[in-house]
Design a protein around this motif. Sequence first.
Motif, mmCIF file in Angstrom:
data_model
loop_
_atom_site.group_PDB
_atom_site.id
_atom_site.type_symbol
_atom_site.label_atom_id
_atom_site.label_comp_id
_atom_site.label_asym_id
_atom_site.label_seq_id
_atom_site.Cartn_x
_atom_site.Cartn_y
_atom_site.Cartn_z
ATOM 1 N N ILE A 116 8.298 14.013 4.292
ATOM 2 C CA ILE A 116 9.102 12.832 3.967
ATOM 3 C C ILE A 116 8.177 11.789 3.365
ATOM 4 O O ILE A 116 7.125 11.481 3.937
ATOM 5 C CB ILE A 116 9.791 12.276 5.229
ATOM 6 N N ALA A 117 8.577 11.251 2.206
ATOM 7 C CA ALA A 117 7.800 10.191 1.567
ATOM 8 C C ALA A 117 8.624 8.912 1.543
ATOM 9 O O ALA A 117 9.705 8.872 0.960
ATOM 10 C CB ALA A 117 7.404 10.600 0.144
ATOM 11 N N GLY A 118 8.135 7.888 2.228
ATOM 12 C CA GLY A 118 8.735 6.550 2.169
ATOM 13 C C GLY A 118 8.059 5.814 1.024
ATOM 14 O O GLY A 118 6.963 5.269 1.174
ATOM 15 N N ASN A 119 8.707 5.842 -0.153
ATOM 16 C CA ASN A 119 8.052 5.351 -1.368
ATOM 17 C C ASN A 119 8.306 3.854 -1.595
ATOM 18 O O ASN A 119 9.156 3.264 -0.969
ATOM 19 C CB ASN A 119 8.549 6.173 -2.565
ATOM 20 N N LYS A 120 7.556 3.284 -2.534
ATOM 21 C CA LYS A 120 7.568 1.852 -2.901
ATOM 22 C C LYS A 120 6.911 1.017 -1.799
ATOM 23 O O LYS A 120 7.334 -0.094 -1.494
ATOM 24 C CB LYS A 120 8.977 1.364 -3.280
ATOM 25 N N LYS A 147 3.868 7.205 3.889
ATOM 26 C CA LYS A 147 4.293 6.099 3.035
ATOM 27 C C LYS A 147 3.541 6.242 1.729
ATOM 28 O O LYS A 147 2.346 6.548 1.730
ATOM 29 C CB LYS A 147 3.930 4.769 3.686
ATOM 30 N N THR A 148 4.224 6.035 0.616
ATOM 31 C CA THR A 148 3.590 6.210 -0.690
ATOM 32 C C THR A 148 3.932 5.040 -1.610
ATOM 33 O O THR A 148 4.919 4.327 -1.398
ATOM 34 C CB THR A 148 4.068 7.510 -1.381
ATOM 35 N N SER A 149 3.117 4.879 -2.622
ATOM 36 C CA SER A 149 3.480 4.023 -3.755
ATOM 37 C C SER A 149 2.998 4.708 -5.020
ATOM 38 O O SER A 149 1.797 4.851 -5.241
ATOM 39 C CB SER A 149 2.840 2.636 -3.644
ATOM 40 N N GLN A 158 -2.837 12.117 -0.591
ATOM 41 C CA GLN A 158 -2.792 12.566 0.801
ATOM 42 C C GLN A 158 -1.516 13.367 1.086
ATOM 43 O O GLN A 158 -1.540 14.354 1.830
ATOM 44 C CB GLN A 158 -2.871 11.376 1.763
ATOM 45 N N LEU A 159 -0.410 12.905 0.496
ATOM 46 C CA LEU A 159 0.860 13.603 0.679
ATOM 47 C C LEU A 159 0.740 15.062 0.233
ATOM 48 O O LEU A 159 1.062 15.994 0.986
ATOM 49 C CB LEU A 159 1.950 12.881 -0.132
#
Length: 170
Positions: A116-120, A147-149, A158-159
Motif C-alpha cells: 500500500i502506498a499513501g502517496n502525496k 508513504k510516498t511522494s 524503498q517501496l
Amino acid sequence: DDNSAQAKVVLLGEAGVGKSSIVLRFVADTYHSDIEPTIGASFLSKIVNLSEGTIKFGIWDTAGQERYHSLARMYYAEAVAAILVYDITNRKSYEAMKNWHKELVEQGPKNLIVAIAGNKEDLVEKEQVEMEEAKSFAESIGAIYKKTSAKTRYGIEQLFKEIAIKIKDN
Ligand code: GTP
Ligand code: MG
C-alpha cells in the motif's frame, strides 16, 4: 529461483492518486504536475540490483477512471505483486484502495504480494487519513506499507525495494 525472471507488478487505485507519477519517478526519475490521466494501461520496465540478485520489474500502470475498472483484472491476474495507491489528502481514495484489496482477495491470484502506498506525502498538512490507521490496515492484511511522494521522491525507491525483497523471499 531464476535470476533473470521478470516480476510483474500492477498499480491499482483511484484516478489522480499518482500511480503514473510513482512509476515515472521510479523508472525515469521524472515528475510532471501536468501529467495526463492514463488511458487503459501502460507498461514500463526497470531492472533493480539487490544483494540477493537482480530483479527485472515489468510494471503495469492501470487507469483509475471508473470506465476502465474492468480492464484491471487482466493485469492483476498476471501479477506477482500489486501496489494499491491512495492519496493521503483524499479519504475517498483510501476507501477505494480498500475496495481494490477486497477485489484482489476475491478475484486476484493467490500469494499475491500486496503493498500500500499513501502517496502525496509532500502534502501532509492536508492529510485526511492518518498514517496509523493506514498502517494498521496494512498490517491486518499482511501488506507492505509506505508513504510516498512522486513529487519529492520520498519513499519511492524503498517501496520497490521492499517488494523486490519479498519477491526474492517467495
Ligand atoms: P489515472 O491515470 O487517471 O488513474 O491517475 P494517476 O493515479 O496515474 O495519477 P497521476 O500520476 O496522473 O497524477 C495525478 C495528479 O497528481 C497530477 O497532477 C500529478 O502531478 C499529481 N501528483 C502525483 N503524485 C504526486 C505527489 O506525490 N505529490 C503531489 N503534490 N502531487 C502528485
Ligand atoms: Mg495514470
